[in-house]
Design an enzyme around this catalytic site. Structure first.
Site, PDB file in Angstrom:
ATOM      1  N   SER A  14      -9.991  11.136 -24.854  1.00  0.00           N
ATOM      2  CA  SER A  14     -10.359   9.780 -25.330  1.00  0.00           C
ATOM      3  C   SER A  14     -11.846  10.015 -25.951  1.00  0.00           C
ATOM      4  CB  SER A  14     -10.258   8.644 -24.306  1.00  0.00           C
ATOM      5  OG  SER A  14     -11.066   8.800 -23.405  1.00  0.00           O
ATOM      6  N   ASP A 187     -24.678   3.775 -23.881  1.00  0.00           N
ATOM      7  CA  ASP A 187     -24.320   2.561 -23.907  1.00  0.00           C
ATOM      8  C   ASP A 187     -23.734   2.023 -22.559  1.00  0.00           C
ATOM      9  OD1 ASP A 187     -21.792   3.815 -23.742  1.00  0.00           O
ATOM     10  OD2 ASP A 187     -21.034   2.742 -25.508  1.00  0.00           O
ATOM     11  N   HIS A 190     -20.411   5.913 -22.730  1.00  0.00           N
ATOM     12  CA  HIS A 190     -20.289   6.932 -23.400  1.00  0.00           C
ATOM     13  C   HIS A 190     -21.837   7.922 -23.096  1.00  0.00           C
ATOM     14  CE1 HIS A 190     -17.757   4.399 -25.691  1.00  0.00           C
ATOM     15  NE2 HIS A 190     -16.825   5.503 -25.690  1.00  0.00           N
TER      16      HIS A 190
END
Length: 256
Positions: A14, A187, A190
């Site tokens: 992902s 953040d 990530h």
């Protein structure tokens, strides 16, 4: 395809995979470490869960491909572990289904060739406070916490032990870094450069310690076009040249 043909290492997952070539990411670091040794191929899909991964397995990894990868590094789980939305929409995948989806991924990859090697990455932790700060008005409330991350991480690790697949415990390894909540993420979710360094360190440790023939650790792999040449830089004796094909001094970290 350009030649000569090199071993293919595929990163499949992902957003932590898709973004792995950004901001000092772990994919970019691996591409540097394996320069002239292997091709690092990116198959990362922002926002995806294990359910979507299973849907595309035959397209991303066709069984009739002329060349199969030698190594696949897989990461799914962070999005699966998000709390369910009342609408039924969203990336959440119940834990039992997540386990079975990851089993399908592993078994499909194993079926590609007798020599393919696989490493799964478990779900890393998150900076819960930063996640709450980063919530955008574009999204409904995001339910993302470390209790859920740990459940999915543990499930991934247990599955890998059952299937004999190598696994990196990112949930534990990232938390060993000093001030990990602030240094390892951009953040809260990530990976920042420091978080990516943890991923590379752990992957290289697996590759170095794995009892695989041939070894896929970078120091054990052949360098492409390694021969000496009269066109290399001339040495201080003015008579010989210096072969730069194995130089690594440009790296801020001298990876083991």
């Amino acid at each position: 395809m350009v030649g000569p043909q090199r071993p293919q290492f595929v990163l499949f997952g992902s957003s932590i995979v898709q973004l792995s070539f950004s901001n000092g990411g772990w994919g970019a670091i691996l591409a540097d470490v394996y320069a002239r040794k292997a091709d690092i191929l990116l198959r990362g899909y922002y926002g995806w869960n294990s359910r979507r991964a299973v849907q595309v397995l035959d397209k991303v990894f066709p069984k009739d491909a002329a060349v199969q990868p030698q190594l696949v590094i897989v990461y799914f789980g962070g999005n699966d572990s998000m709390g369910p939305h009342s609408s039924g929409l969203g990336p959440h995948v119940p834990l039992p289904e997540y386990i079975e989806n990851m089993r399908k991924v592993a078994l499909h990859l194993k079926s590609l060739s007798d020599t393919i090697r696989i490493i799964f990455l478990s779900s890393p932790p998150v900076n819960e406070a930063k996640v709450k700060e980063s919530n955008s008005s574009y999204f409904s409330e995001l339910v993302r916490n470390n209790d859920l991350c740990k459940q999915y991480s543990d499930a991934c690790i247990d599955l890998c032990k059952e299937l004999g697949v190598m696994v990196v415990d990112l949930f534990t390894s990232i938390q060993k870094r000093e001030d990990w909540e602030n240094t390892c993420f951009t953040d809260g979710v990530h990976l920042a450069e420091e978080g990516s360094k943890v991923v590379v360190e752990e992957i290289l440790k697996v590759l170095k310690e794995a009892d695989w023939t041939p070894s896929l650790h970078w120091k054990s792999m052949t360098t492409e076009f390694p021969e000496d040449s009269e066109y290399d830089l001339v040495a201080s004796d003015g008579k010989t040249t210096i072969n730069p094909s194995e130089w690594t001094f440009h790296r801020a970290i001298q990876w083991d």
